[in-house]
Design a protein around this motif. Structure first.
Motif, PDB file in Angstrom:
ATOM      1  N   VAL A  37      26.335 -13.131   9.925  1.00 38.69           N
ATOM      2  CA  VAL A  37      25.632 -14.139  10.599  1.00 38.69           C
ATOM      3  C   VAL A  37      26.689 -15.085  11.179  1.00 38.69           C
ATOM      4  N   PRO A  38      26.514 -15.506  12.437  1.00 34.07           N
ATOM      5  CA  PRO A  38      27.532 -16.560  12.898  1.00 34.07           C
ATOM      6  C   PRO A  38      27.548 -17.625  12.437  1.00 34.07           C
ATOM      7  N   ALA A  39      28.402 -18.476  12.487  1.00 29.11           N
ATOM      8  CA  ALA A  39      28.776 -19.908  11.809  1.00 29.11           C
ATOM      9  C   ALA A  39      29.908 -20.488  12.443  1.00 29.11           C
ATOM     10  N   PRO A  40      29.735 -21.853  12.580  1.00 23.30           N
ATOM     11  CA  PRO A  40      30.798 -22.659  13.305  1.00 23.30           C
ATOM     12  C   PRO A  40      32.033 -22.869  12.335  1.00 23.30           C
ATOM     13  N   ALA A  41      33.170 -22.908  12.903  1.00 25.19           N
ATOM     14  CA  ALA A  41      34.251 -23.263  12.104  1.00 25.19           C
ATOM     15  C   ALA A  41      34.247 -24.611  11.527  1.00 25.19           C
ATOM     16  N   PRO A  42      34.621 -24.634   9.940  1.00 24.45           N
ATOM     17  CA  PRO A  42      34.369 -25.762   9.427  1.00 24.45           C
ATOM     18  C   PRO A  42      35.864 -26.683  10.218  1.00 24.45           C
ATOM     19  N   ALA A  43      35.462 -28.214   9.874  1.00 24.62           N
ATOM     20  CA  ALA A  43      36.489 -29.313  10.205  1.00 24.62           C
ATOM     21  C   ALA A  43      37.462 -29.001   9.040  1.00 24.62           C
ATOM     22  N   PRO A  44      38.680 -29.300   9.629  1.00 29.69           N
ATOM     23  CA  PRO A  44      39.730 -29.638   8.503  1.00 29.69           C
ATOM     24  C   PRO A  44      39.413 -30.591   7.245  1.00 29.69           C
ATOM     25  N   ALA A  75      19.620 -20.445  11.548  1.00 24.93           N
ATOM     26  CA  ALA A  75      18.377 -20.667  11.845  1.00 24.93           C
ATOM     27  C   ALA A  75      18.328 -20.303  13.337  1.00 24.93           C
ATOM     28  N   ASP A  76      19.311 -20.931  14.154  1.00 30.18           N
ATOM     29  CA  ASP A  76      19.204 -20.535  15.732  1.00 30.18           C
ATOM     30  C   ASP A  76      19.348 -19.052  16.103  1.00 30.18           C
ATOM     31  N   TYR A  77      20.092 -18.415  14.993  1.00 35.87           N
ATOM     32  CA  TYR A  77      20.397 -16.960  15.351  1.00 35.87           C
ATOM     33  C   TYR A  77      19.044 -16.109  14.746  1.00 35.87           C
ATOM     34  N   GLY A  78      18.177 -16.968  14.235  1.00 32.29           N
ATOM     35  CA  GLY A  78      16.932 -16.006  13.650  1.00 32.29           C
ATOM     36  C   GLY A  78      17.119 -15.537  12.120  1.00 32.29           C
ATOM     37  N   ASP A  79      18.105 -15.771  11.494  1.00 27.24           N
ATOM     38  CA  ASP A  79      18.359 -15.261   9.983  1.00 27.24           C
ATOM     39  C   ASP A  79      17.732 -16.323   9.046  1.00 27.24           C
ATOM     40  N   ARG A  80      16.636 -16.244   8.894  1.00 31.05           N
ATOM     41  CA  ARG A  80      15.859 -17.424   7.975  1.00 31.05           C
ATOM     42  C   ARG A  80      16.222 -17.125   6.510  1.00 31.05           C
ATOM     43  N   THR A  81      16.686 -16.021   5.947  1.00 29.03           N
ATOM     44  CA  THR A  81      16.938 -15.835   4.637  1.00 29.03           C
ATOM     45  C   THR A  81      18.316 -16.541   4.382  1.00 29.03           C
ATOM     46  N   ARG A  82      19.285 -16.246   5.363  1.00 27.93           N
ATOM     47  CA  ARG A  82      20.541 -17.144   5.115  1.00 27.93           C
ATOM     48  C   ARG A  82      20.489 -18.505   5.396  1.00 27.93           C
ATOM     49  N   ALA A  83      19.501 -18.978   6.450  1.00 29.41           N
ATOM     50  CA  ALA A  83      19.215 -20.313   6.558  1.00 29.41           C
ATOM     51  C   ALA A  83      18.784 -20.968   5.476  1.00 29.41           C
TER      52      ALA A  83
END
Length: 318
Positions: A37-44, A75-83
């Motif tokens: 599932v996609p996720a943004p890169a975390p801030a340093p 959630a935007d991707y539609g994966d409710r389980t991961r969200a």
């Protein structure tokens, strides 16, 4: 005529054949893995050392922000389980030293008061451990409760763990990828908590990760439990000043895995010497009668003995 039950020798031959058969799948195992599932890169992240209440609060706040950002993306991707799993991780009662939701997810969760901790256990998991693995966190909580005040447990999920029923679990590739991450994490943690007693507790395939990272690692103890082997022929081959321990539950199926190391075109198959074998040279501890997933069960023999090792005491009934 009724068939005879398998003798240990026949069982080992059967398992060896299965290992070799599975090795054929190694070049294609990665292709079969579903996309993360996609996720943004975390801030340093800011520096951890010294691990005061203030520096830890800042670190925990930054990782919580990263978890919430990953939750929104899931959630935007539609994966409710991961969200939902990420939403639970972002609860104000939970604290993370690191988090990255990409490629399946990486995290390091703290259970206990790290700022005040005089004893720290870092748990390194084996196959099939993911961000939403309840057993991993439950085990960390149980260990911290066994250790009590002035102790913290870090559940380190800093690598892409292999699936148990996969060829990746039979070869050291994932461990080679994980070892630099574990080494960097332990080095940062040691700098932040320079006087604390630090133990590395390594379950199943996690023992391969720990062994790969072991040379020069600034820890007091390395504990291998439920281990298929480490890829090393002996504790001395780990090139560590830490005390090396080994234990295995009486019903752990890992005891049936052949301790072999077979060279193949893409690398080694198997992990060699049994850490409990006398020639390996580890200190043995009693891991009770349980199975492969029972080492951190509340009230169990292995949990009590793992806690004693973290505390710098000899385990009971070793």
């Amino acid at each position: 005529m009724a068939s005879r039950p398998h003798t240990p020798r026949r069982l080992r031959r059967t398992l060896l054949a299965a290992l070799v058969t599975a090795s054929v799948a190694v070049p294609t195992a990665g292709a079969a893995r579903p996309a993360a599932v996609p996720a943004p890169a975390p801030a340093p992240l800011g520096p951890l050392a010294p691990a005061t209440a203030a520096t830890l609060a800042a670190r925990y706040a930054a990782t919580t922000d990263a978890i919430r950002a990953a939750e929104r993306t899931a959630a935007d991707y539609g994966d409710r389980t991961r969200a939902a799993a990420l939403h639970a991780m972002a609860d104000r009662t939970r604290h993370f030293l690191s988090f990255d939701g990409r490629d399946g997810g990486r995290s390091a969760e703290v259970v206990g008061d790290l700022a005040r901790a005089e004893r720290i256990a870092v748990l390194v998991p084996g196959s099939d451990t993911a961000l939403d693995s309840r057993r991993f966190r439950t085990g960390a909580v149980a260990l911290q409760r066994e250790l009590g005040d002035r102790a913290a447990v870090v559940a380190w999920l800093g690598y892409r763990t292999p699936a148990t029923a996969s060829a990746a679990a039979l070869t050291p590739g994932r461990a080679a990828e994980a070892a630099p991450e574990l080494s960097g994490f332990i080095t940062e943690l040691r700098a932040a908590k320079s006087t604390a007693r630090l133990a590395l507790l390594c379950h199943s395939y996690g023992s391969v990760v720990c062994a790969t990272a072991a040379p020069g690692l600034p820890v007091d103890d390395i504990v291998l439990y439920g281990s298929p082997g480490t890829g090393a022929g002996s504790a001395a081959d780990l090139h560590t000043d830490a005390t090396v321990w080994a234990g295995r539950g009486g019903s752990d199926w890992i005891a049936c895995v052949p301790h072999i190391s077979v060279p193949l075109p893409f690398g080694e198959l198997g992990f060699g010497t049994d850490p409990l074998a006398p020639e390996f040279g580890a200190r043995a501890f009693d891991a009770g009668p349980g199975g492969h997933s029972d080492y951190l069960l509340p009230g169990s023999v292995p949990l009590r003995n793992l806690a004693r090792i973290v505390e710098g005491r000899d385990p009971a009934d070793a």
